[in-house]
Motif scaffolding. Sequence first.
Motif, PDB file in Angstrom:
ATOM      1  N   LYS A  54     -59.260 -16.930 -52.113  1.00 19.10           N
ATOM      2  CA  LYS A  54     -57.992 -17.606 -52.391  1.00 19.10           C
ATOM      3  C   LYS A  54     -57.411 -17.041 -53.681  1.00 19.10           C
ATOM      4  CE  LYS A  54     -59.274 -21.992 -50.158  1.00 19.10           C
ATOM      5  NZ  LYS A  54     -59.356 -23.466 -50.325  1.00 19.10           N
ATOM      6  N   PRO A  55     -56.475 -16.114 -53.582  1.00 19.34           N
ATOM      7  CA  PRO A  55     -55.902 -15.518 -54.791  1.00 19.34           C
ATOM      8  C   PRO A  55     -54.974 -16.482 -55.519  1.00 19.34           C
ATOM      9  CG  PRO A  55     -54.781 -14.677 -52.852  1.00 19.34           C
ATOM     10  CD  PRO A  55     -55.925 -15.524 -52.347  1.00 19.34           C
ATOM     11  N   VAL A  56     -54.994 -16.410 -56.836  1.00 13.87           N
ATOM     12  CA  VAL A  56     -54.101 -17.230 -57.642  1.00 13.87           C
ATOM     13  C   VAL A  56     -52.646 -16.986 -57.250  1.00 13.87           C
ATOM     14  CG1 VAL A  56     -53.239 -17.575 -59.993  1.00 13.87           C
ATOM     15  CG2 VAL A  56     -55.698 -17.387 -59.579  1.00 13.87           C
ATOM     16  N   ALA A  57     -52.322 -15.737 -56.929  1.00 12.90           N
ATOM     17  CA  ALA A  57     -50.946 -15.384 -56.578  1.00 12.90           C
ATOM     18  C   ALA A  57     -50.454 -16.101 -55.327  1.00 12.90           C
ATOM     19  CB  ALA A  57     -50.831 -13.873 -56.377  1.00 12.90           C
ATOM     20  N   GLY A  58     -51.355 -16.616 -54.507  1.00  9.18           N
ATOM     21  CA  GLY A  58     -50.969 -17.293 -53.282  1.00  9.18           C
ATOM     22  C   GLY A  58     -50.930 -18.801 -53.391  1.00  9.18           C
ATOM     23  N   GLU A  59     -51.085 -19.346 -54.613  1.00  6.24           N
ATOM     24  CA  GLU A  59     -51.057 -20.791 -54.795  1.00  6.24           C
ATOM     25  C   GLU A  59     -49.613 -21.297 -54.871  1.00  6.24           C
ATOM     26  OE1 GLU A  59     -53.321 -21.910 -58.210  1.00  6.24           O
ATOM     27  OE2 GLU A  59     -55.189 -21.027 -57.460  1.00  6.24           O
ATOM     28  N   ARG A  60     -49.317 -22.305 -54.072  1.00  5.63           N
ATOM     29  CA  ARG A  60     -47.990 -22.929 -54.143  1.00  5.63           C
ATOM     30  C   ARG A  60     -47.933 -23.857 -55.350  1.00  5.63           C
ATOM     31  NH1 ARG A  60     -46.143 -25.953 -48.914  1.00  5.63           N
ATOM     32  NH2 ARG A  60     -47.966 -27.168 -49.486  1.00  5.63           N
ATOM     33  N   PRO A  61     -46.842 -23.813 -56.127  1.00  8.18           N
ATOM     34  CA  PRO A  61     -46.723 -24.723 -57.270  1.00  8.18           C
ATOM     35  C   PRO A  61     -46.727 -26.179 -56.817  1.00  8.18           C
ATOM     36  CG  PRO A  61     -45.100 -22.953 -57.407  1.00  8.18           C
ATOM     37  CD  PRO A  61     -45.708 -22.875 -56.032  1.00  8.18           C
ATOM     38  N   SER A  69     -53.944 -22.963 -61.196  1.00  8.30           N
ATOM     39  CA  SER A  69     -55.194 -23.610 -61.620  1.00  8.30           C
ATOM     40  C   SER A  69     -56.060 -24.065 -60.456  1.00  8.30           C
ATOM     41  CB  SER A  69     -54.879 -24.831 -62.503  1.00  8.30           C
ATOM     42  OG  SER A  69     -54.320 -25.896 -61.734  1.00  8.30           O
ATOM     43  N   LEU A  70     -55.583 -23.953 -59.214  1.00  6.59           N
ATOM     44  CA  LEU A  70     -56.299 -24.552 -58.092  1.00  6.59           C
ATOM     45  C   LEU A  70     -57.629 -23.865 -57.822  1.00  6.59           C
ATOM     46  CD1 LEU A  70     -53.372 -25.297 -55.598  1.00  6.59           C
ATOM     47  CD2 LEU A  70     -54.106 -26.534 -57.653  1.00  6.59           C
ATOM     48  N   GLY A  71     -57.646 -22.531 -57.864  1.00  4.57           N
ATOM     49  CA  GLY A  71     -58.894 -21.815 -57.634  1.00  4.57           C
ATOM     50  C   GLY A  71     -59.936 -22.118 -58.696  1.00  4.57           C
ATOM     51  N   ARG A  72     -59.498 -22.320 -59.918  1.00  4.80           N
ATOM     52  CA  ARG A  72     -60.421 -22.652 -60.996  1.00  4.80           C
ATOM     53  C   ARG A  72     -61.044 -24.026 -60.764  1.00  4.80           C
ATOM     54  NH1 ARG A  72     -59.362 -19.062 -65.214  1.00  4.80           N
ATOM     55  NH2 ARG A  72     -60.165 -20.453 -66.819  1.00  4.80           N
ATOM     56  N   ARG A  73     -60.281 -24.919 -60.180  1.00  2.00           N
ATOM     57  CA  ARG A  73     -60.821 -26.246 -59.859  1.00  2.00           C
ATOM     58  C   ARG A  73     -61.858 -26.160 -58.733  1.00  2.00           C
ATOM     59  NH1 ARG A  73     -57.264 -29.764 -62.463  1.00  2.00           N
ATOM     60  NH2 ARG A  73     -55.477 -28.598 -63.245  1.00  2.00           N
ATOM     61  N   PRO A 230     -64.887 -23.606 -69.339  1.00  2.00           N
ATOM     62  CA  PRO A 230     -64.156 -22.367 -69.028  1.00  2.00           C
ATOM     63  C   PRO A 230     -63.072 -22.525 -67.967  1.00  2.00           C
ATOM     64  CG  PRO A 230     -66.554 -22.049 -68.970  1.00  2.00           C
ATOM     65  CD  PRO A 230     -66.301 -23.514 -68.964  1.00  2.00           C
ATOM     66  N   TRP A 231     -63.058 -23.655 -67.256  1.00  2.00           N
ATOM     67  CA  TRP A 231     -62.238 -23.728 -66.051  1.00  2.00           C
ATOM     68  C   TRP A 231     -61.164 -24.800 -66.057  1.00  2.00           C
ATOM     69  CZ3 TRP A 231     -63.163 -19.352 -63.995  1.00  2.00           C
ATOM     70  CH2 TRP A 231     -64.448 -18.783 -64.125  1.00  2.00           C
ATOM     71  N   LEU A 232     -61.302 -25.816 -66.908  1.00  2.00           N
ATOM     72  CA  LEU A 232     -60.361 -26.929 -66.914  1.00  2.00           C
ATOM     73  C   LEU A 232     -59.769 -27.149 -68.300  1.00  2.00           C
ATOM     74  CD1 LEU A 232     -62.395 -29.568 -64.830  1.00  2.00           C
ATOM     75  CD2 LEU A 232     -60.688 -27.944 -63.983  1.00  2.00           C
ATOM     76  N   ALA A 233     -58.670 -27.874 -68.339  1.00  2.00           N
ATOM     77  CA  ALA A 233     -58.037 -28.227 -69.608  1.00  2.00           C
ATOM     78  C   ALA A 233     -58.876 -29.281 -70.334  1.00  2.00           C
ATOM     79  CB  ALA A 233     -56.629 -28.765 -69.353  1.00  2.00           C
ATOM     80  N   PRO A 234     -58.829 -29.299 -71.686  1.00  2.00           N
ATOM     81  CA  PRO A 234     -59.636 -30.279 -72.442  1.00  2.00           C
ATOM     82  C   PRO A 234     -59.423 -31.724 -72.001  1.00  2.00           C
ATOM     83  CG  PRO A 234     -58.734 -28.623 -73.921  1.00  2.00           C
ATOM     84  CD  PRO A 234     -58.116 -28.361 -72.568  1.00  2.00           C
TER      85      PRO A 234
END
Length: 268
Positions: A54-61, A69-73, A230-234
């Motif tokens: 799942k590429p970041v470039a293919g994530e719908r806002p 941020s979806l792939g990181r989740r 490394p993957w989520l906001a504080p």
Amino acid sequence: MIEPVTDWLEDPRLLTALSEGELSVEGRLAVASNATLLCTVPLDGDRELRCVYKPVAGERPLWDFPDESLGRRELASYLLSEALGWHLVPPTVWREDGPAGPGMCQAWIEESQSAGAVDVCAPAELQPGWIVVMNAEDQEGNPLLLVHADRDDLHRVAAFDALINNADRKGGHLIVDDDDRIWCIDHGVSFNADDKLRTVLWGWAGESINADVLADLCALEPSLSSILEPWLAPEEIEITASRLRSLIETGTMPHPSAQWPAVPWPVF
């Protein structure tokens, strides 16, 4: 030759292949809302493993989740599942070098054609070993029930979703393989700082969390933040830690909220 991923779960070459193997795109999963590419990676010799990229470039806002941020989740969900020792999420890695740019890569699990964890049935068809989630009707007004299996591993999934604040636990995001093992996929809309738990697994709402599940949650607490940093906001990490403490202190599964839809749509 495509190798079943489940035969390689204990082999370190699996994660190496997912992390470093050249991704060959077979096609795109048309039913996915974001770009989801079915790929293979070489294992050794002429053997290959199937995976989802799942590429970041293919994530719908999305209005309620930060962009890209979806792939990181998804990866954060896998790492927490592993840290808990529950192994619910298929092996997942982050790739900077994918054919469409950075994104997550996850082992593909073949689904059994004879088993499922969530179902819809008429009230007269309800079988022992299934829990009613909600009453519904078909298009003709006939009564139906949304049900899920009463299984310890599925109880663990429900606790996991409460921890990660999963906003989209559809029935189709639970895969039962040919060994009757349950796998969880599609965690891109998890870990939001706002309460968003939407799931088809409300059968244990308000009930005590199983003792072994609670013990694993307690053991996770000291390492939670370092796993997620490394993957989520504080703020998201802080809220996840707060949810973990709440689950431990109350020892019970959460109830659906009246402030937002409690069940995703569609449910499959």
